[in-house]
Design a protein around this motif. Structure first.
Motif, PDB file in Angstrom:
ATOM      1  N   THR A 182       9.092  -1.796  12.703  1.00  0.00           N
ATOM      2  CA  THR A 182      10.093  -1.569  11.668  1.00  0.00           C
ATOM      3  C   THR A 182       9.532  -0.756  10.516  1.00  0.00           C
ATOM      4  O   THR A 182      10.137   0.223  10.066  1.00  0.00           O
ATOM      5  CB  THR A 182      10.626  -2.910  11.139  1.00  0.00           C
ATOM      6  N   TRP A 183       8.334  -1.163  10.017  1.00  0.00           N
ATOM      7  CA  TRP A 183       7.774  -0.477   8.863  1.00  0.00           C
ATOM      8  C   TRP A 183       7.289   0.922   9.228  1.00  0.00           C
ATOM      9  O   TRP A 183       7.375   1.851   8.426  1.00  0.00           O
ATOM     10  CB  TRP A 183       6.657  -1.312   8.266  1.00  0.00           C
ATOM     11  N   ALA A 184       6.798   1.086  10.450  1.00  0.00           N
ATOM     12  CA  ALA A 184       6.389   2.422  10.904  1.00  0.00           C
ATOM     13  C   ALA A 184       7.600   3.358  10.919  1.00  0.00           C
ATOM     14  O   ALA A 184       7.516   4.515  10.482  1.00  0.00           O
ATOM     15  CB  ALA A 184       5.755   2.343  12.282  1.00  0.00           C
ATOM     16  N   LYS A 185       8.718   2.864  11.416  1.00  0.00           N
ATOM     17  CA  LYS A 185       9.932   3.695  11.442  1.00  0.00           C
ATOM     18  C   LYS A 185      10.404   4.019  10.029  1.00  0.00           C
ATOM     19  O   LYS A 185      10.858   5.141   9.746  1.00  0.00           O
ATOM     20  CB  LYS A 185      11.042   2.988  12.214  1.00  0.00           C
ATOM     21  N   THR A 186      10.283   3.038   9.133  1.00  0.00           N
ATOM     22  CA  THR A 186      10.662   3.290   7.739  1.00  0.00           C
ATOM     23  C   THR A 186       9.849   4.441   7.157  1.00  0.00           C
ATOM     24  O   THR A 186      10.383   5.322   6.472  1.00  0.00           O
ATOM     25  CB  THR A 186      10.441   2.020   6.896  1.00  0.00           C
ATOM     26  N   GLN A 187       8.561   4.451   7.447  1.00  0.00           N
ATOM     27  CA  GLN A 187       7.688   5.490   6.916  1.00  0.00           C
ATOM     28  C   GLN A 187       7.976   6.863   7.538  1.00  0.00           C
ATOM     29  O   GLN A 187       7.956   7.879   6.846  1.00  0.00           O
ATOM     30  CB  GLN A 187       6.218   5.117   7.140  1.00  0.00           C
ATOM     31  N   GLN A 246       3.182  14.170   4.347  1.00  0.00           N
ATOM     32  CA  GLN A 246       1.938  13.992   5.093  1.00  0.00           C
ATOM     33  C   GLN A 246       1.407  12.566   4.969  1.00  0.00           C
ATOM     34  O   GLN A 246       0.977  11.965   5.949  1.00  0.00           O
ATOM     35  CB  GLN A 246       0.875  14.991   4.596  1.00  0.00           C
ATOM     36  N   ILE A 247       1.428  12.004   3.745  1.00  0.00           N
ATOM     37  CA  ILE A 247       0.888  10.663   3.562  1.00  0.00           C
ATOM     38  C   ILE A 247       1.752   9.633   4.281  1.00  0.00           C
ATOM     39  O   ILE A 247       1.259   8.660   4.849  1.00  0.00           O
ATOM     40  CB  ILE A 247       0.750  10.327   2.063  1.00  0.00           C
ATOM     41  N   LEU A 303       0.833  -1.203   0.000  1.00  0.00           N
ATOM     42  CA  LEU A 303       0.000   0.000   0.000  1.00  0.00           C
ATOM     43  C   LEU A 303       0.871   1.258   0.000  1.00  0.00           C
ATOM     44  O   LEU A 303       0.638   2.192  -0.764  1.00  0.00           O
ATOM     45  CB  LEU A 303      -0.915  -0.004   1.222  1.00  0.00           C
ATOM     46  N   ALA A 304       1.893   1.277   0.853  1.00  0.00           N
ATOM     47  CA  ALA A 304       2.752   2.453   0.959  1.00  0.00           C
ATOM     48  C   ALA A 304       3.501   2.713  -0.346  1.00  0.00           C
ATOM     49  O   ALA A 304       3.594   3.853  -0.809  1.00  0.00           O
ATOM     50  CB  ALA A 304       3.746   2.263   2.105  1.00  0.00           C
ATOM     51  N   LEU A 305       4.026   1.652  -0.963  1.00  0.00           N
ATOM     52  CA  LEU A 305       4.734   1.824  -2.224  1.00  0.00           C
ATOM     53  C   LEU A 305       3.802   2.345  -3.316  1.00  0.00           C
ATOM     54  O   LEU A 305       4.187   3.165  -4.144  1.00  0.00           O
ATOM     55  CB  LEU A 305       5.369   0.494  -2.647  1.00  0.00           C
ATOM     56  N   LEU A 346       0.642   6.991   7.333  1.00  0.00           N
ATOM     57  CA  LEU A 346       0.872   5.549   7.343  1.00  0.00           C
ATOM     58  C   LEU A 346       1.623   5.124   8.602  1.00  0.00           C
ATOM     59  O   LEU A 346       1.321   4.094   9.208  1.00  0.00           O
ATOM     60  CB  LEU A 346       1.655   5.140   6.096  1.00  0.00           C
ATOM     61  N   ALA A 347       2.597   5.924   8.998  1.00  0.00           N
ATOM     62  CA  ALA A 347       3.353   5.601  10.210  1.00  0.00           C
ATOM     63  C   ALA A 347       2.438   5.569  11.433  1.00  0.00           C
ATOM     64  O   ALA A 347       2.555   4.686  12.287  1.00  0.00           O
ATOM     65  CB  ALA A 347       4.474   6.610  10.408  1.00  0.00           C
TER      66      ALA A 347
END
Length: 765
Positions: free
Chosen positions: A390-395, A374-375, A357-359, A379-380
């Protein structure tokens, strides 16, 4: 992971590359018109990275506006000729809908953003192994439609000012038509209308879930199978789950001494399903491959309901995704699916699905990069509650780094990115910084919180270094359950009257913000309110059906005085003459009433919907504007047309007249404000700074200051004689629908789609 959630995850993963392809095709339909769009001349220092960023951002907004206008004009011309085609009758003979093309092409909505029409093409499934009634066909369309309708009404309502959809449940003749031939027939007649079709077709033990879509100005349609949903497996898993729950109850009854035969007599299909499951599990444990065996489980309506809930979740997620794509690509509206994703997945989010979804959203925002921070932070925030962050930090890292890159700051390896933000922070960044604060609070990152607080403190110090503030917030009133559609101030400057889409009329104290009274008895959403100059009459326009009306109240006592009937379509406006003698109400025509006697004086005929009107101080001229882009001047006493002003390129949404009666001001969906000489009709100036339609105008008593509210969520303050933009107010989070200015010019009141009323203290004017 639950079976339904697994399917949703699979759907996200499979759909992501397809949506990226669709985004690219949508971009290709936009005409390259850069040479026709002027670069905005703003009071911005030229030798500044921030200035360059702001100029580029404004330029992109203006380019997008021109592109949308071009596409809409082309669609309008195609729509007018579509029904004249010689093959019309032949196409209509194979029409898959219960609605005719004429009904669908008729312009019935006053949205500045054309709603995306959504059709549901549900499957016909024969459930052939019910315990008692074999061969029964269960109609799942009603359950599926109700679930999708509830979701769309909550998040993408037809009445939404920014993300409108029109869900046409029951329109698809699902027993006759499916697949490519139906989509081609629809596109041939409805290519001028943005359409989304969610189609499911029965294929053995699977449902083929497909999406058909086209937006504005596309030369072809998009039609893909995005997933094969194993509905038979879902039914079996539901039946097994019921059987295992019954097994627990059976064992409890056996412990109480009940006989097994008696218990099985009341077990229904659970007895048979448990027996099948226990046998297959026994064979599986012995190493036997049971994948080729058919258990012949028996299903009931609870299993069908569970299947429908999975289908509803899939349909809602895909619908949300596609609506976000449509409104972003054509109307510059930010997507909200990242906020809705946790509730759709019931707070059980698979990281791989969110990664896809993020990509996809990053690809969607590639040419609108100023919205990427903002987007990403949204997501984060959606992922902040997961055990694995991990993915939250990536975002969040992606969000901050993109924010810095947009301002031409390269984060140094030796420098914390949050500290690097301090060198380019500005007042307009407060909302974004607050979102960062909410994220770091959720994950209890105390160090990052400290740095974010320092950023907020830096923003708080900025006003001392910037231009003077001409208006500051004094109070915010909350307490409504829908958007504020209209505001008025009483002549004594003490009371705010608010009309709301939740059908309420409320009176508030201007100085304390406290609720004084709620007027009851209005059965439709309120579109407009007006107070007479003597302060004894309150007029309210309503959007009731089938017959809309205007109600006149004594606002001090709350007594209903008159109900004025005659409008057959929603009343969009009410306005009272400065002398308090006449009342004008507008729908697709304008009716003039004697306010004292409630008698109708005359009717002014428009060719399309009327959205706004104003009456000159001496009461001799009524000015009206609407969907036909024209401004019309009338004698309100006789109904005689006086003059027609033509300059706007889109719907006229707001009008105002200066207190000396010399100047007319008009705001439009073309995002401009035009200044006219009232008596001659000469166009004097055009102001251009809003990013979306200008919905409301208010002018100071001395005629020197103009306040404009827009669907872009801002209020702008202008110096009328020079056209200078003095200040932009950004406190609202939704479109600004109404402005009211006190007679002494010291107070401005604004009502918004964000359901709030804000009271501003006006200074330095």
């Amino acid at each position: 992971m639950e079976p339904g959630l697994r399917l949703l995850v699979q759907l996200v993963i499979e759909f992501a590359p397809l949506i990226v392809s669709l985004i690219q095709k949508t971009k290709e339909t936009v005409v390259n018109t850069q040479e026709f769009v002027p670069i905005t001349n703003g009071a911005i220092p030229k030798n500044s990275y921030l200035a360059e960023f702001e100029r580029e951002k404004i330029w992109r907004q203006e380019l997008a506006v021109y592109q949308r206008e071009t596409i809409l004009e082309k669609a309008k011309q195609e729509r007018e000729t579509s029904q004249k085609l010689p093959e019309f009758d032949k196409i209509f003979a194979n029409w898959p809908l219960r609605l005719s093309p004429t009904q669908l092409l008729e312009p019935r909505h006053s949205h500045s953003h054309k709603p995306l029409k959504i059709f549901l093409a549900p499957p016909q499934i024969k459930f052939d192994n019910f315990a008692k009634d074999e061969g029964e066909i269960i109609e799942i369309e009603l359950i599926l439609a109700e679930g999708l309708r509830s979701f769309l009404n909550q998040h993408y309502s037809l009445h939404s000012a920014v993300r409108a959809t029109e869900f046409l449940a029951g329109a698809w003749d699902s027993k006759r038509f499916h697949s490519e031939s139906s989509i081609k027939a629809l596109f041939g007649m409805l290519k001028t209308e943005p359409i989304l079709i969610l189609e499911s077709e029965h294929d053995g033990d699977y449902l083929n879930f497909r999406v058909a879509y086209w937006g504005l100005g596309q030369d072809n349609y998009y039609y893909k199978t995005i997933s094969r949903l194993p509905y038979k497996q879902l039914l079996e898993e539901s039946a097994i789950s019921r059987a295992l729950e019954w097994k627990q109850v059976r064992n409890q009854l056996l412990e109480f001494g009940e006989e097994l035969a008696v218990i099985n007599n009341v077990g229904g299909d659970n007895v048979r399903n448990l027996e099948i499951w226990e046998k297959t599990e026994k064979w599986r444990s012995q190493g036997i491959d049971i994948s080729k065996l058919s258990g012949k489980y028996q299903f009931n309506y609870q299993d069908i309901e569970n299947l429908c809930q999975v289908l509803i979740a899939c349909h809602c997620m895909v619908a949300s995704w596609m609506v976000d794509v449509y409104h972003l690509m054509h109307h510059e509206v930010s997507p909200i699916l990242p906020e809705l994703l946790p509730s759709l997945c019931k707070n059980k989010i698979d990281l791989q699905s969110v990664r896809s979804l993020a990509l996809s959203y990053q690809q969607l925002y590639q040419e609108k990069s100023d919205s990427l921070p903002q987007i990403a932070v949204q997501l984060a925030q959606s992922l902040a509650d997961l055990n694995d962050r991990t993915w939250a930090k990536t975002q969040i890292d992606y969000s901050i780094n993109t924010w810095l890159q947009l301002r031409q700051v390269s984060p140094s390896a030796a420098l914390n990115p949050l500290k690097a933000m301090q060198s380019v922070i500005k007042a307009g960044d407060e909302v974004y910084i607050q979102r960062l604060k909410a994220y770091f609070t959720a994950i209890s990152d105390t160090q990052s919180l400290l740095e974010v607080e320092q950023l907020l403190q830096a923003i708080a110090l900025l006003p001392n270094q910037s231009a003077p503030e001409y208006a500051t917030i004094a109070n915010t009133i909350k307490g409504n359950t829908a958007e504020i559609t209209s505001l008025a101030l009483t002549p004594d400057g003490e009371t705010i009257v608010s009309g709301c889409a939740d059908k309420t009329i409320k009176l508030w104290s201007l100085h304390s913000g406290k609720l004084i009274r709620t007027l009851t008895g209005n059965s439709g959403p309120v579109s407009s309110v007006a107070v007479s100059s003597q302060g004894n009459f309150l007029a309210v326009g309503s959007c009731e059906h089938p017959q809309s009306n205007v109600k006149v109240w004594n606002y001090k006592t709350g007594k209903l005085l008159h109900t004025l009937l005659g409008h057959q379509k929603p009343v969009n406006l009410v306005v009272i003459s400065p002398d308090g003698e006449i009342l004008a109400s507008g729908s697709n025509k304008i009716k003039i009433w004697d306010l004292q006697k409630s008698d109708r004086i005359c009717t002014l005929w428009h060719s399309s919907a009327v959205y706004t009107a104003a009456i000159s101080p001496d009461g001799t001229i009524l000015v009206s504007g609407g969907a036909d882009t024209k401004i019309r001047l009338w004698n309100p006493r006789t109904g005689e047309p006086l003059q027609t002003l033509v300059a706007h390129k889109d719907q006229v949404k707001s009008l105002a007249i200066t207190t000396d009666g010399t100047t007319l001001l008009s705001g439009s969906a073309d995002k401009t404000i035009k200044i006219w000489h009232l008596s001659t009709g000469k166009l004097l100036h055009t102001f251009t700074a809003h990013a979306r339609e200008v919905t409301t105008l208010a002018v100071s008593a001395d005629g020197r200051t103009l306040f404009s509210g827009s669907a872009d969520s801002t209020i702008k303050i202008w110096r009328l004689p020079t056209g200078e933009l003095l200040q932009t107010l950004t406190a609202h989070s939704g479109g600004v629908n109404s402005l009211a200015l006190s007679t002494d010019g010291q107070w401005l009141v604004s009502g918004s789609c964000d359901q709030s009323i804000k009271i501003w203290r006006v200074n330095n004017l």
